[in-house]
Design an enzyme around this catalytic site. Structure first.
Site, PDB file in Angstrom:
ATOM      1  N   CYS A  32      26.741  65.902  53.018  1.00  0.00           N
ATOM      2  CA  CYS A  32      25.370  66.291  52.688  1.00  0.00           C
ATOM      3  C   CYS A  32      24.899  65.702  51.370  1.00  0.00           C
ATOM      4  O   CYS A  32      23.717  65.393  51.207  1.00  0.00           O
ATOM      5  CB  CYS A  32      25.240  67.810  52.667  1.00  0.00           C
ATOM      6  SG  CYS A  32      26.272  68.638  51.439  1.00  0.00           S
ATOM      7  N   HIS A  88      26.433  72.985  49.884  1.00  0.00           N
ATOM      8  CA  HIS A  88      25.425  72.291  50.675  1.00  0.00           C
ATOM      9  C   HIS A  88      24.441  71.643  49.709  1.00  0.00           C
ATOM     10  O   HIS A  88      24.346  72.040  48.539  1.00  0.00           O
ATOM     11  CB  HIS A  88      24.700  73.261  51.606  1.00  0.00           C
ATOM     12  CG  HIS A  88      23.847  72.592  52.641  1.00  0.00           C
ATOM     13  ND1 HIS A  88      24.237  71.457  53.308  1.00  0.00           N
ATOM     14  CD2 HIS A  88      22.600  72.886  53.125  1.00  0.00           C
ATOM     15  CE1 HIS A  88      23.303  71.082  54.159  1.00  0.00           C
ATOM     16  NE2 HIS A  88      22.283  71.936  54.053  1.00  0.00           N
ATOM     17  N   ASP A 106      16.082  69.376  54.888  1.00  0.00           N
ATOM     18  CA  ASP A 106      17.492  69.678  55.145  1.00  0.00           C
ATOM     19  C   ASP A 106      17.874  69.045  56.479  1.00  0.00           C
ATOM     20  O   ASP A 106      17.494  69.530  57.550  1.00  0.00           O
ATOM     21  CB  ASP A 106      17.706  71.196  55.184  1.00  0.00           C
ATOM     22  CG  ASP A 106      19.155  71.584  55.426  1.00  0.00           C
ATOM     23  OD1 ASP A 106      20.009  70.676  55.574  1.00  0.00           O
ATOM     24  OD2 ASP A 106      19.449  72.795  55.461  1.00  0.00           O
TER      25      ASP A 106
END
Length: 230
Positions: A32, A88, A106
């Site tokens: 991520c 994250h 996202d």
């Protein structure tokens, strides 16, 4: 970025952003931090964000235990999309027009892409959901122009003790910072609730815009921070 099992009981126009699809962006599962780095660059290059990324902010989410529940995540095997990440990373785009919501980008979310910040907080972070202390989330907010110059990862965190990949790496070259640093992901990931700012004042706002590692905030101050950034 890795997962664990979790029990749920424990400045562009709106039309321009609405037409974007996740498939237009580079995405490697479990990377991520690199995904958000490339996403910020593409938003700038495609004219969705300002050319230098001054309206973009990278948000790392984690805590001392490296256990953070987030909902509506593609990697989840549950109907509600909840999953327990170790950390994250997402992108928030601040929009100055009062009639337009700040946006969350996202690539791992099943929510609309992008989503209004308030919606993302309600649906993905769920502040009303009572969590045990070890699951309380901390948010590191970093200005994208600084992040794009400073971030580096040689992907060492994705190898086991024998040097084998835990998850397949991206095909492109590793990310090296402008100053030649080859790995500093750990600096962005490490965060503690004791270091979060107690209030959103001038010092916190200055840190977001000037410091390499930005500022740490709790979920209760997340929307307030973006509302006060000029």
């Amino acid at each position: 970025m890795a997962t664990s099992n979790v029990d749920a009981s424990s400045s562009s126009s709106s039309s321009a952003t609405a037409s974007l699809g996740v498939s237009r962006f580079q995405h490697t599962p479990y990377y991520c931090e690199e995904n958000v780095y490339l996403l910020c660059k593409k938003l700038c290059n495609d004219g969705i964000a300002k050319s230098a990324g001054s309206d973009l902010f990278v948000v790392f989410i984690s805590n001392e235990k490296k256990q953070i529940p987030l909902w509506h995540q593609k990697a989840s095997h549950r109907a509600d999309g909840v999953i327990l990440w170790d950390y994250h990373a997402i992108c928030v785009q601040k929009r100055k027009e009062s009639s337009l919501p700040h946006l969350v980008w996202d690539l791992d979310s099943t929510l609309p892409f992008p989503s209004p910040l308030s919606t993302y907080i309600d649906e993905t972070i769920r502040p009303s959901f009572q969590l045990f202390s070890e699951y309380q989330r901390v948010f590191r907010i970093v200005h994208a122009p600084i992040f794009l110059r400073s971030f580096a990862s040689d992907r060492r965190h994705m190898k086991d003790s024998a040097g084998n990949w835990v998850y397949p790496p991206p095909a492109y070259d590793v990310i090296v910072a402008e100053d030649g640093t080859t790995h500093n992901l750990n600096e962005y990931m490490e965060m503690s609730s004791v270091d979060v700012v107690k209030s959103i004042g001038p010092d916190a706002l200055d840190a977001v815009l000037t410091q390499k590692l930005g500022v740490l905030v709790s979920e209760s101050h997340l929307e307030e921070l973006f509302s006060q950034i000029s």
